[in-house]
Design an enzyme around this catalytic site. Structure first.
Site, mmCIF file in Angstrom:
data_model
loop_
_atom_site.group_PDB
_atom_site.id
_atom_site.type_symbol
_atom_site.label_atom_id
_atom_site.label_comp_id
_atom_site.label_asym_id
_atom_site.label_seq_id
_atom_site.Cartn_x
_atom_site.Cartn_y
_atom_site.Cartn_z
ATOM 1 N N THR A 46 0.836 -1.202 0.000
ATOM 2 C CA THR A 46 0.000 0.000 0.000
ATOM 3 C C THR A 46 0.874 1.256 0.000
ATOM 4 O O THR A 46 1.829 1.345 0.764
ATOM 5 C CB THR A 46 -0.923 -0.004 1.239
ATOM 6 N N SER A 62 10.632 -18.383 10.806
ATOM 7 C CA SER A 62 10.214 -17.056 11.291
ATOM 8 C C SER A 62 11.294 -16.406 12.174
ATOM 9 O O SER A 62 11.407 -15.182 12.218
ATOM 10 C CB SER A 62 8.886 -17.150 12.036
ATOM 11 N N GLN A 105 -42.048 -0.560 7.797
ATOM 12 C CA GLN A 105 -41.366 -1.257 8.893
ATOM 13 C C GLN A 105 -40.200 -2.123 8.384
ATOM 14 O O GLN A 105 -39.178 -2.267 9.065
ATOM 15 C CB GLN A 105 -42.373 -2.127 9.657
ATOM 16 N N GLU A 129 -4.117 -7.072 6.179
ATOM 17 C CA GLU A 129 -3.601 -7.275 7.552
ATOM 18 C C GLU A 129 -4.061 -8.624 8.097
ATOM 19 O O GLU A 129 -4.367 -8.777 9.290
ATOM 20 C CB GLU A 129 -3.963 -6.110 8.466
HETATM 21 C C1 LIG Z 1 -5.309 -3.759 -1.589
HETATM 22 C C2 LIG Z 1 -4.333 -4.528 -0.770
HETATM 23 C C3 LIG Z 1 -3.404 -3.841 0.021
HETATM 24 C C4 LIG Z 1 -2.464 -4.564 0.770
HETATM 25 N N1 LIG Z 1 -1.513 -3.867 1.473
HETATM 26 C C5 LIG Z 1 -0.473 -4.570 2.022
HETATM 27 C C6 LIG Z 1 0.655 -3.873 2.577
HETATM 28 O O1 LIG Z 1 0.699 -2.632 2.617
HETATM 29 N N2 LIG Z 1 1.687 -4.602 3.062
HETATM 30 C C7 LIG Z 1 1.697 -5.967 3.033
HETATM 31 O O2 LIG Z 1 2.669 -6.567 3.483
HETATM 32 N N3 LIG Z 1 0.630 -6.662 2.527
HETATM 33 C C8 LIG Z 1 -0.442 -5.988 2.023
HETATM 34 N N4 LIG Z 1 -1.507 -6.670 1.472
HETATM 35 C C9 LIG Z 1 -1.462 -8.141 1.427
HETATM 36 C C10 LIG Z 1 -2.549 -8.816 2.266
HETATM 37 O O3 LIG Z 1 -2.250 -8.722 3.620
HETATM 38 C C11 LIG Z 1 -2.671 -10.268 1.736
HETATM 39 O O4 LIG Z 1 -3.322 -10.201 0.475
HETATM 40 C C12 LIG Z 1 -3.413 -11.161 2.684
HETATM 41 O O5 LIG Z 1 -2.667 -11.378 3.850
HETATM 42 C C13 LIG Z 1 -3.777 -12.526 2.056
HETATM 43 O O6 LIG Z 1 -2.695 -13.104 1.408
HETATM 44 P P1 LIG Z 1 -2.909 -13.663 -0.083
HETATM 45 O O7 LIG Z 1 -3.498 -12.567 -0.880
HETATM 46 O O8 LIG Z 1 -1.621 -14.253 -0.547
HETATM 47 O O9 LIG Z 1 -4.004 -14.792 0.063
HETATM 48 P P2 LIG Z 1 -3.765 -16.351 0.455
HETATM 49 O O10 LIG Z 1 -2.900 -16.434 1.674
HETATM 50 O O11 LIG Z 1 -3.331 -17.095 -0.765
HETATM 51 O O12 LIG Z 1 -5.240 -16.788 0.844
HETATM 52 C C14 LIG Z 1 -6.228 -17.204 -0.105
HETATM 53 C C15 LIG Z 1 -7.455 -17.672 0.674
HETATM 54 O O13 LIG Z 1 -7.097 -18.799 1.485
HETATM 55 C C16 LIG Z 1 -7.444 -18.536 2.839
HETATM 56 N N5 LIG Z 1 -6.483 -19.213 3.726
HETATM 57 C C17 LIG Z 1 -5.117 -19.180 3.649
HETATM 58 N N6 LIG Z 1 -4.589 -19.920 4.650
HETATM 59 C C18 LIG Z 1 -5.628 -20.411 5.366
HETATM 60 C C19 LIG Z 1 -5.742 -21.246 6.522
HETATM 61 N N7 LIG Z 1 -4.665 -21.696 7.185
HETATM 62 N N8 LIG Z 1 -6.983 -21.567 6.968
HETATM 63 C C20 LIG Z 1 -8.107 -21.099 6.335
HETATM 64 N N9 LIG Z 1 -8.051 -20.304 5.248
HETATM 65 C C21 LIG Z 1 -6.839 -19.954 4.774
HETATM 66 C C22 LIG Z 1 -7.414 -17.035 2.976
HETATM 67 O O14 LIG Z 1 -8.205 -16.590 4.079
HETATM 68 C C23 LIG Z 1 -7.996 -16.605 1.635
HETATM 69 O O15 LIG Z 1 -9.402 -16.681 1.696
HETATM 70 C C24 LIG Z 1 -2.493 -5.981 0.761
HETATM 71 C C25 LIG Z 1 -3.441 -6.644 -0.028
HETATM 72 C C26 LIG Z 1 -4.341 -5.947 -0.798
HETATM 73 C C27 LIG Z 1 -5.303 -6.695 -1.660
#
Ligand SMILES: Cc1cc2nc3c(=O)[nH]c(=O)nc-3n(C[C@H](O)[C@H](O)[C@H](O)COP(=O)(O)OP(=O)(O)OC[C@H]3O[C@@H](n4cnc5c(N)ncnc54)[C@H](O)[C@@H]3O)c2cc1C
Length: 368
Positions: A147, A167, A268, A353
């Site tokens: 972002t 980690s 309502q 987040e």
């Molecule tokens: C507009 C935007 C702004 C952002 N800004 C920032 C930023 O400034 N800095 C930064 O570092 N990141 C940022 N992000 C990243 C954001 O935090 C991630 O997109 C988010 O954490 C999800 O990761 P992913 O997109 O890889 O989805 P994935 O991790 O691939 O997840 C896909 C789906 O699987 C689900 N899932 C994954 N693991 C599990 C589990 N163990 N159990 C159940 N469900 C699960 C998820 O909930 C989701 O529904 C941003 C994202 C967007 C879209």
């Protein structure tokens, strides 16, 4: 008083551009100027570093009131906190003075670089590397979804310093926009928060002084997670603001719109919808403010409360904005009215987040 002041400013200087910023997908410079002119761009920075020294609840109120008129603009104070909090929580005195001071004095905004193309919910699976070389670290890799990337001057970057420790082998650094080897991808084309640029950030042999390390080597992931405990409360604030904006608009609309010979507010079925929206919003607000108080004190149950506030407020914001579109009927589905923008903007609060699935994992591991 703070709420009234921010609301007046947001309505006068930010709201008039919200639809245009969304339509054109451009950065809300007017909002940045207005927030900076009034020292509202990063209120969390302590007074010792030239900041306003606002507590966590005051910061929530600022973000909430900006989000009520323009969610994209609310990412200015929210991400300035997200990006700089690792420095505030774990940085050396020199780093704090330099970078928190620069942020407070409006010399640049801050971004937070945790996510990568292959490491989203599983952020510890990141690949970006930082290798020590004499008095420097050299960074290589790609961060995704960052972002305000390209607009910010300062970047908190989590990178692997010891690949064997997962980690515990991740460290945090401050990288500056002008550091050689840093570049940005094209802005993502998004569903909502279109005024907030989201880009990839590329590190191609970016050499930074070793004293830009935040805390000790290997503590970067812990700092990143501690940061999110606090800043999930600010995403909850953003969700509250978006939902309040939609509820306020819908409330005014139903009082004016006439069908079957009377204002639809007199039915309502409409009243029950508004009552549910207001009830859910107030419950989310109380949870968020309780979490903000815990953030201010760094209570031991903050991890649960931060996740719960973010998860609940964002789910509620999605419900309320969807219902607001419903209350405007066909008009709600068009860009002539702001509620469809609010519905699109609300969606991101369930994703970033940590998705709301991840929040539920965090809550389950930290039940009070
Ligand atoms: C507009 C935007 C702004 C952002 N800004 C920032 C930023 O400034 N800095 C930064 O570092 N990141 C940022 N992000 C990243 C954001 O935090 C991630 O997109 C988010 O954490 C999800 O990761 P992913 O997109 O890889 O989805 P994935 O991790 O691939 O997840 C896909 C789906 O699987 C689900 N899932 C994954 N693991 C599990 C589990 N163990 N159990 C159940 N469900 C699960 C998820 O909930 C989701 O529904 C941003 C994202 C967007 C879209």
């Amino acid at each position: 008083m703070l709420r009234d002041a921010v609301r007046s400013l947001a309505e006068a200087k930010i709201a008039p551009f919200a639809a245009e910023v969304d339509e054109q997908g451009r950065f809300p410079q007017e909002a940045r100027d207005a927030l900076e002119a009034n020292d509202l761009h990063a209120v969390h920075v302590p007074e010792a570093y030239d900041g306003a020294g606002a507590d966590a609840l005051s910061t929530v109120i600022v973000i909430e009131e900006v989000a009520r008129v323009c969610a994209s603009s609310s990412l200015i104070p929210a991400v300035n906190k997200l990006g700089s909090l690792p420095v505030q929580l774990s940085g050396s005195e020199e780093l704090k003075a330099k970078y928190l001071g620069a942020l407070a004095r409006k010399e640049g905004m801050f971004s937070y670089c945790l996510s990568e193309p292959e490491a989203g919910s599983d952020a510890a699976g990141m690949k970006t590397r930082a290798v020590r070389d004499g008095d420097s670290y050299v960074l290589n890799g790609v961060k995704r979804w960052i972002t305000n990337a390209g607009v910010s001057d300062f970047y908190t970057v989590m990178a692997v310093t010891d690949p064997d420790k997962r980690s515990k082998g991740i460290s945090a650094f401050v990288v500056e926009k002008d550091d050689e080897g840093l570049s940005f991808g094209a802005p993502e084309k998004k569903l909502g928060i279109k005024g907030s640029p989201t880009r990839e950030v590329y590190f191609d042999n970016v050499r930074i002084p070793a004293d830009r390390l935040i805390g000790a080597e290997g503590t970067g992931f812990a700092t990143a997670m501690k940061t999110l405990d606090h800043t999930r409360v600010t995403i909850a604030a953003q969700a509250l603001g978006i939902a309040q904006g939609a509820l306020d608009y819908a409330k005014g609309y139903v009082a004016e719109r006439k069908q079957f010979g009377k204002a639809i507010a007199e039915f309502q079925g409409i009243q029950f919808m508004l009552a549910d929206m207001a009830m859910k919003l107030e419950a989310a607000r109380q949870l968020t403010y309780a979490a903000a108080a815990k953030s201010e004190r760094t209570d031991s149950d903050l991890t649960f409360f931060g996740a719960a506030a973010k998860c609940y407020a964002s789910d509620v914001a999605m419900d309320i904005t969807t219902d607001a579109v419903q209350l405007l009927g066909g008009y709600g589905y068009t860009r002539d009215y702001p509620v469809e923008r609010m519905m699109r903007d609300a969606k991101i609060t369930q994703i970033y987040e940590g998705t709301n699935q991840v929040q539920r994992i965090v809550m389950a591991r930290n039940l009070p």
